[in-house]
Design a protein around this motif. Structure first.
Motif, PDB file in Angstrom:
ATOM      1  N   GLN A 191       0.883  -1.502  -0.256  1.00 47.15           N
ATOM      2  CA  GLN A 191       0.334   0.617  -0.211  1.00 47.15           C
ATOM      3  C   GLN A 191       0.712   0.958   0.159  1.00 47.15           C
ATOM      4  OE1 GLN A 191      -2.551   0.141   3.615  1.00 47.15           O
ATOM      5  NE2 GLN A 191      -4.718  -0.627   2.295  1.00 47.15           N
ATOM      6  N   GLY A 210       1.954   1.957  -2.794  1.00 49.46           N
ATOM      7  CA  GLY A 210       0.488   3.452  -3.878  1.00 49.46           C
ATOM      8  C   GLY A 210       1.143   4.938  -3.986  1.00 49.46           C
ATOM      9  N   LEU A 211       1.178   5.073  -1.769  1.00 55.32           N
ATOM     10  CA  LEU A 211       1.155   6.247  -1.934  1.00 55.32           C
ATOM     11  C   LEU A 211       2.142   6.948  -2.388  1.00 55.32           C
ATOM     12  CD1 LEU A 211      -0.167   8.083  -0.298  1.00 55.32           C
ATOM     13  CD2 LEU A 211       1.665   7.796   1.759  1.00 55.32           C
ATOM     14  N   TYR A 239      -3.451   1.629  -3.484  1.00 51.48           N
ATOM     15  CA  TYR A 239      -3.516   1.622  -2.036  1.00 51.48           C
ATOM     16  C   TYR A 239      -5.164   1.460  -1.823  1.00 51.48           C
ATOM     17  CZ  TYR A 239      -3.718   3.584   2.345  1.00 51.48           C
ATOM     18  OH  TYR A 239      -2.955   4.497   3.615  1.00 51.48           O
ATOM     19  N   SER A 294     -11.355   9.415  -1.916  1.00 49.94           N
ATOM     20  CA  SER A 294     -10.583   8.315  -0.602  1.00 49.94           C
ATOM     21  C   SER A 294     -10.875   9.220   0.974  1.00 49.94           C
ATOM     22  CB  SER A 294      -9.178   8.800  -1.085  1.00 49.94           C
ATOM     23  OG  SER A 294      -8.824  10.152  -0.639  1.00 49.94           O
ATOM     24  N   ILE A 323      -2.795  10.597   5.184  1.00 50.75           N
ATOM     25  CA  ILE A 323      -3.097   9.937   3.518  1.00 50.75           C
ATOM     26  C   ILE A 323      -4.162  10.081   3.232  1.00 50.75           C
ATOM     27  CG2 ILE A 323      -2.815   7.730   2.670  1.00 50.75           C
ATOM     28  CD1 ILE A 323      -1.620   6.429   4.459  1.00 50.75           C
TER      29      ILE A 323
END
Length: 691
Positions: free
Chosen positions: A280, A283-284, A331, A423, A433
């Protein structure tokens, strides 16, 4: 196996074209043969690709194996993700070849032998990159793609900028390849096989036993591919490399080659290495890297006055949109499959859209160069009067890249915007995040307006205004240059008006890339051929877009306006522009490309120390200076301890031989006579006195 037969035929056609164009010096003949063979290759690619991606099939075959020596094999494996990129390659390669046929005549002093063989090799290697599922042979085709594209970058070797851009490209991409090789060697040591399937098994064990090493492998893969994609700061080489080759080759660079790096990121992060909670963070990282490129690349593009350099900076920014969508998808794909699916579909859909309009815009730049021998926006204007089709397609491409509805760029950007901002509703994700993703979405929306401003400058400077008298009699664009632009412009409009068709294709590619269970297409994207609804959770409608219902009123209004203008027959008169009673030349009062958005460009241009920034992009980095110990330098100074001593000894030997030659020259005749007498006496003796 029928599908693979078509792939083989495509390879054969391109190989024949590569070899054949090595011996053809006539540009027209070379261009015609390359166009015909590229068309054959594209047809052979299109049929299996469209069948595989629509049916979500998998076709595999091992061509040969190196198992006795090393656990590697030439494995052709085509799934929906590979098929999507084969569709892109088949379309763009044909358009590029057809455009090049007559366009290369603009380079009068250059031989086609320096262009077509390497262009065909680039097509071959691009197909290999998306069809191979063995990391060893993947690297082989990846390196072949790099080398063939390098030869195209240095095509015009008389220009210092081409040599500089080629050197930067060569060094940056090979350093990146070194990272990929390092990751491959480590993966092989744990999986004992180079196939993607076995590497995935080995990595699954590695991430549980040695997570730090697994993260280092992902780091190497990340560096390798974002460098090739041109993501800043690793893509510093791209604005200096992409403008150098002929515009048709630049079209393939911007439309396909940079997208293959995005393909590799998606393939390696989602398929070769499994998507887990541990991935994950990547992904960020991918999303943040994409956002940086969106912002800096596009702002820097706004400050450019050279067309191909402007396009190159936009290539950086547009890749950022793709990585933002893919990063958000990586993510959230396990946390919220609906959100992750929408984000990844948006990112991959933007790959498809960008490959179309970015190729189109580079071809537009080539049309400008063909007509005017320059791509400087400060030196051209009014070109729509002499090449109207290029002007219209340039406007379509500009509106598409800016994400203006109803063109194709709007739909993919809409998915990326909404998935980034949605998100904020994911309460199970850390607040920081969520804030990062929301800010990324807001930045990407703002930059779309900057993109529109940049391309309004491009269209207005190049195609609007008064046409200079010297351009009225210039050669017109041949049909072989107009047809590719019209084809790509039509696709921009078609995929924008009927988004559900490409969305279905892209969704199948996302399913193939992740290898995990995703929500059904019908539960994420609903609607009909006229448009689509977007769902971020089950039975949760988050957005709708039906471009046909928007386009019909616009067309009706256009028809009404045109009818009033036509039948009203209002008188018109043309007069010279009044300049306040003073006489001015048209060149003195023309609003040039450099003048557009000057206050904004001044605001984003500044200096830090000795470094000048234009659009947040450094333009004059000082040279790096460092010193080494003298003993260390002597080791690498081979001239002193090897070359010069050897050359000195050879010189002495030559002098001695020269001295001997001077002494015996006068005695040549005596030696010849004496030698002849000796030979005659010897022959008489051996013959027993009988001759």
């Amino acid at each position: 196996m029928e599908h693979l037969s078509y792939i083989y035929a495509s390879f054969v056609a391109l190989i024949v074209s590569t070899v054949g164009t090595c011996f053809i010096k006539n540009k027209s003949v070379a261009g015609f043969s390359a166009s015909i063979l590229s068309l054959s290759s594209s047809i052979c690619l299109f049929y299996p690709a469209i069948d595989i991606v629509i049916g979500n099939k998998l076709v595999e075959q091992t061509i040969f194996s190196l198992k006795p020596l090393i656990n590697s094999s030439f494995l052709l494996s085509i799934d929906s993700l590979s098929a999507l990129f084969l569709l892109i390659i088949s379309l763009i390669s044909f358009c590029v070849s057809l455009f090049s046929w007559k366009y290369l005549n603009a380079y009068e002093s250059h031989s086609p032998i320096k262009f077509y063989p390497f262009l065909m090799l680039l097509f071959i290697s691009s197909i290999g990159v998306v069809c191979i599922k063995d990391i060893l042979f993947f690297i082989v085709f990846w390196e072949l793609m790099t080398l063939s594209s390098w030869f195209l970058i240095v095509f015009d070797r008389e220009k210092k900028s081409a040599i500089k851009g080629g050197l930067q490209y060569f060094i940056a991409t090979h350093v990146a390849t070194a990272f990929l090789i390092l990751a491959s060697v480590i993966l092989y040591s744990y999986s004992n096989d180079f196939s993607f399937t076995e590497i995935k098994k080995g990595f699954s064990l590695l991430i549980n036993t040695q997570p730090a090493l697994a993260q280092f492998i992902l780091f190497c893969i990340f560096i390798a591919f974002i460098t090739k994609a041109g993501v800043l700061p690793f893509g510093f080489w791209l604005p200096n490399a992409y403008p150098q080759p002929p515009s048709s080759a630049s079209s393939f660079f911007g439309g396909v080659m940079s997208k293959l790096a995005v393909y590799a990121i998606l393939r390696f992060f989602c398929s070769v290495t499994p998507i887990t909670l541990n991935s994950q963070i990547w992904g960020l990282i991918v999303a943040v890297a994409g956002t940086i490129s969106i912002f800096v690349g596009t702002i820097a593009a706004l400050t450019q006055d050279e067309t191909k350099r402007l396009m190159s900076f936009h290539a950086i920014g547009q890749v950022g949109y793709m990585l933002l969508g893919i990063g958000v998808g990586i993510y959230f794909i396990n946390i919220n499959p609906f959100l992750g699916t929408v984000a990844m579909v948006g990112g991959l859909f933007h790959v498809l859209n960008n490959s179309i309009y970015k190729s189109l815009l580079f071809l537009n730049a080539g049309s400008i160069f063909y007509k005017t021998k320059t791509t400087d926006l400060n030196k051209v204007e009014g070109l729509i009067k002499v090449m109207p089709l290029a002007g219209i397609t340039a406007l379509i491409g500009s509106l598409s890249i800016a994400g203006v509805p109803p063109f194709n760029g709007f739909v993919s950007k809409l998915l990326i915007f909404e998935s980034s901002i949605w998100s904020a509703k994911q309460s199970e994700v850390f607040l920081l995040i969520r804030i990062v993703f929301i800010i990324s979405g807001i930045i990407s929306i703002f930059i779309s307006a900057v993109t529109l401003a940049s391309f309004l400058k491009f269209v207005n400077s190049a195609f609007m205004g008064k046409l200079p008298d010297m351009l009225e009699q210039k050669r017109k664009l041949p049909w072989s240059m107009n047809v590719p632009q019209l084809m790509l412009a039509f696709i921009c409009l078609f995929t924008g008006l009927f988004p559900l068709i490409p969305l279905n294709i892209v969704y199948n590619a996302v399913v193939a890339s992740t290898g995990i269970s995703l929500p059904e297409f019908s539960s994420v994207f609903t609607g009909n051929i006229a448009g689509a609804d977007i769902n971020f959770c089950k039975d949760c409608l988050a957005g709708s877009w039906f471009p046909i219902f928007v386009m019909i009123p616009i067309l009706i209004l256009c028809v009404i306006i045109f009818s009033f203008e036509k039948y009203a027959q209002a008188p018109k008169r043309e007069v010279q522009t009044w300049y306040g009673g003073k006489e001015h030349l048209a060149e003195e009062v023309t609003y040039r490309g450099h003048s557009f958005y000057q206050p904004f460009k001044d605001m984003v241009s500044f200096r830090i120390g000795k470094i000048q920034f234009k659009g947040f992009y450094p333009v004059n980095l000082p040279p790096i200076r460092f010193s080494l110990p003298k003993c260390f330098l002597k080791i690498f100074n081979m001239d002193e301890w090897l070359y010069y001593p050897c050359a000195k000894q050879f010189s002495k030997l030559a002098e001695k031989l020269n001295t001997i030659y001077k002494y015996i020259t006068e005695k040549y005749i005596i030696w010849l006579i004496a030698g002849s007498i000796f030979v005659i006496v010897l022959m008489v003796y051996l013959a027993g006195g009988r001759i």
